[in-house]
Design an enzyme around this catalytic site. Sequence first.
Site, PDB file in Angstrom:
ATOM      1  N   ARG A  41      81.021   1.070 103.525  1.00 51.19           N
ATOM      2  CA  ARG A  41      81.157   2.755 103.137  1.00 51.19           C
ATOM      3  C   ARG A  41      82.249   3.222 103.611  1.00 51.19           C
ATOM      4  O   ARG A  41      82.833   3.140 104.852  1.00 51.19           O
ATOM      5  CB  ARG A  41      79.877   3.115 104.084  1.00 51.19           C
ATOM      6  CG  ARG A  41      79.656   4.655 103.504  1.00 51.19           C
ATOM      7  CD  ARG A  41      78.523   5.241 104.046  1.00 51.19           C
ATOM      8  NE  ARG A  41      78.221   5.246 105.175  1.00 51.19           N
ATOM      9  CZ  ARG A  41      77.332   5.818 106.113  1.00 51.19           C
ATOM     10  NH1 ARG A  41      76.123   5.790 105.559  1.00 51.19           N
ATOM     11  NH2 ARG A  41      77.140   5.854 107.412  1.00 51.19           N
ATOM     12  N   SER A 110      69.979   5.826  97.472  1.00 50.64           N
ATOM     13  CA  SER A 110      69.453   6.775  98.724  1.00 50.64           C
ATOM     14  C   SER A 110      68.451   7.734  98.476  1.00 50.64           C
ATOM     15  O   SER A 110      68.692   8.459  97.355  1.00 50.64           O
ATOM     16  CB  SER A 110      70.625   7.455  99.365  1.00 50.64           C
ATOM     17  OG  SER A 110      71.781   6.294 100.031  1.00 50.64           O
ATOM     18  N   LYS A 139      76.410  10.318 109.274  1.00 52.89           N
ATOM     19  CA  LYS A 139      76.315  10.748 107.917  1.00 52.89           C
ATOM     20  C   LYS A 139      75.521  12.114 108.245  1.00 52.89           C
ATOM     21  O   LYS A 139      74.356  12.387 108.354  1.00 52.89           O
ATOM     22  CB  LYS A 139      75.387  10.030 107.154  1.00 52.89           C
ATOM     23  CG  LYS A 139      75.439  10.043 105.645  1.00 52.89           C
ATOM     24  CD  LYS A 139      74.842   9.046 105.031  1.00 52.89           C
ATOM     25  CE  LYS A 139      75.280   9.058 103.243  1.00 52.89           C
ATOM     26  NZ  LYS A 139      74.646  10.188 102.893  1.00 52.89           N
TER      27      LYS A 139
END
Length: 208
Positions: A41, A110, A139
């Site tokens: 990521r 997600s 996040k």
Amino acid sequence: MKNNIDYSLYLVTDRDVLMDTDIYTEVEQAIKGGVTLVQIREKSIGTLEFYNIAVKIKCITDKYKVPLIINDRIDIAQAIDADGVHLGQNDMPADIARCILGSNKIIGVSTSTLVEAQKAERQGADYVGVGAMFPTTTKDDASAVTINCLKEIKQGISIPVVAIGGISEINIALLKTANIDGIAVVSAILGNKDVKTAAEKLEGLFRN
């Protein structure tokens, strides 16, 4: 490989949480500690840098026969022949990604509600990530999900469910009642000086 994926200890990379080392060393140590799947990521770097990082990490994951997933970037996944991609709610729809990547690649989505999870399954996702389960600093745009909601999602779809968001040795036991297929972690592994031991502890706590 796609039909035999072990989602139990899913590592999501974040170089910002590393402690005086490099991502390549730590990914390898994490795999040695029991990580079963790795997602790269990278939200704030250019395409060339992302590509170069992904190429190096893929050499490591290939060495240990651990699947490599790319977050968001279908182009990077294609360029390095990664095992799949992970998509957010604001990314490309899973069915379109499937058309691009083909049937053999892993696609994760997600989700934070049963409706989102069921939609992901209908669109051909192989698994869903559900969270954020607990407060997380990695996040800040993730919706909060309750344990009851996690259970509802697990019971309402037939594809694997991976919990994510602030999971640690302290709270992992709270997730066991949901009968999920895996946990996705960032800081709980990469934020430790001894990444291998951290991974071993989490694997033991999740499996036992």
